[in-house]
Design an enzyme around this catalytic site. Structure first.
Site, PDB file in Angstrom:
ATOM      1  N   SER A  98      44.442  39.991  37.032  1.00  0.00           N
ATOM      2  CA  SER A  98      43.896  39.944  35.709  1.00  0.00           C
ATOM      3  C   SER A  98      45.058  39.573  34.751  1.00  0.00           C
ATOM      4  CB  SER A  98      43.147  41.220  35.508  1.00  0.00           C
ATOM      5  OG  SER A  98      42.475  41.270  34.326  1.00  0.00           O
ATOM      6  N   HIS A 123      40.550  36.233  36.651  1.00  0.00           N
ATOM      7  CA  HIS A 123      39.289  36.349  36.488  1.00  0.00           C
ATOM      8  C   HIS A 123      38.988  36.555  35.143  1.00  0.00           C
ATOM      9  CE1 HIS A 123      39.144  41.207  36.956  1.00  0.00           C
ATOM     10  NE2 HIS A 123      39.870  40.788  35.756  1.00  0.00           N
TER      11      HIS A 123
END
Length: 205
Positions: A98, A123
């Protein structure tokens, strides 16, 4: 609260004790080994600003082992990385997911590294919304805005088309070190310090 190791060094005035992070800071090394929140970001930003003030022409080595975290905190670190004059060499150890992967990719071009068994994951930003329907709509709009910004920045640092970034970040997208190299998140997969040492030698010449 985890125990922070102390390092004892001999000086001309006797012994001096450092916590391990302060000792690493002396060698221009900063490390994040937790989720990224406001407190973590503030500490890291302070270290980056300090190291730049010490020597703006010398690289900073930024080691990352993080599952990601708060987008606004990560963006504060990112903006500081771009703001300061010092090149920042990023190194993934363990995992960078992330916002951790986002910061890994944001290192100076040619100076982004991964160790061989590291995992990298990108993501879209996640968020929960509650309250009145109008409040939920406002929060959803903000998440979509941040998603677009993050995708554009990731496309810039990786060289991938924005359309591909949008598809790949729609769900958790895991990569090995070599796959992250092919993707453009890192430039080198290293097994020892030799690559970093080669990077530092020209600065000392």
């Amino acid at each position: 609260m985890p125990l922070i190791p102390m390092v004892i060094e001999q000086t001309s005035r006797g012994e001096r004790a450092f916590d391990i992070y302060s000792r690493l800071l002396k060698d221009r090394i900063v490390f994040i080994g937790s989720a990224i929140d406001d407190e973590t970001a503030n500490l890291l930003i302070a270290q980056l600003l300090f190291l730049e003030s010490e020597d703006p022409d010398k690289d900073i080595n930024f080691y990352i082992n993080s599952p990601g975290g708060k987008v606004s905190a990560g963006m504060a670190i990112y903006d500081t990385m771009q703001y300061i004059k010092s090149d920042i060499a990023t190194v993934c150890i363990g995992h960078a997911a992330s916002m951790g992967a986002f910061l890994l990719a944001a290192g100076a071009k040619g100076k982004r590294f991964s160790l061989p068994n590291s995992r990298i994951m990108i993501h879209q930003p996640m968020g929960g919304a509650q309250g009145q329907a109008s409040d939920i709509a406002i929060q959803a709009k903000e998440i979509l805005r941040m998603k677009d910004i993050l995708n554009q920045i990731l496309a810039h640092h990786t060289g991938k088309p924005l359309e591909q970034i949008q598809v790949d970040t729609d769900r958790d997208f895991f990569m090995s070190g070599e796959e992250a190299k092919a993707y453009g998140i890192v430039d080198h997969v290293i097994t020892d310090r030799s690559d970093l040492d080669k990077l530092e030698k020209p600065q000392e010449a």
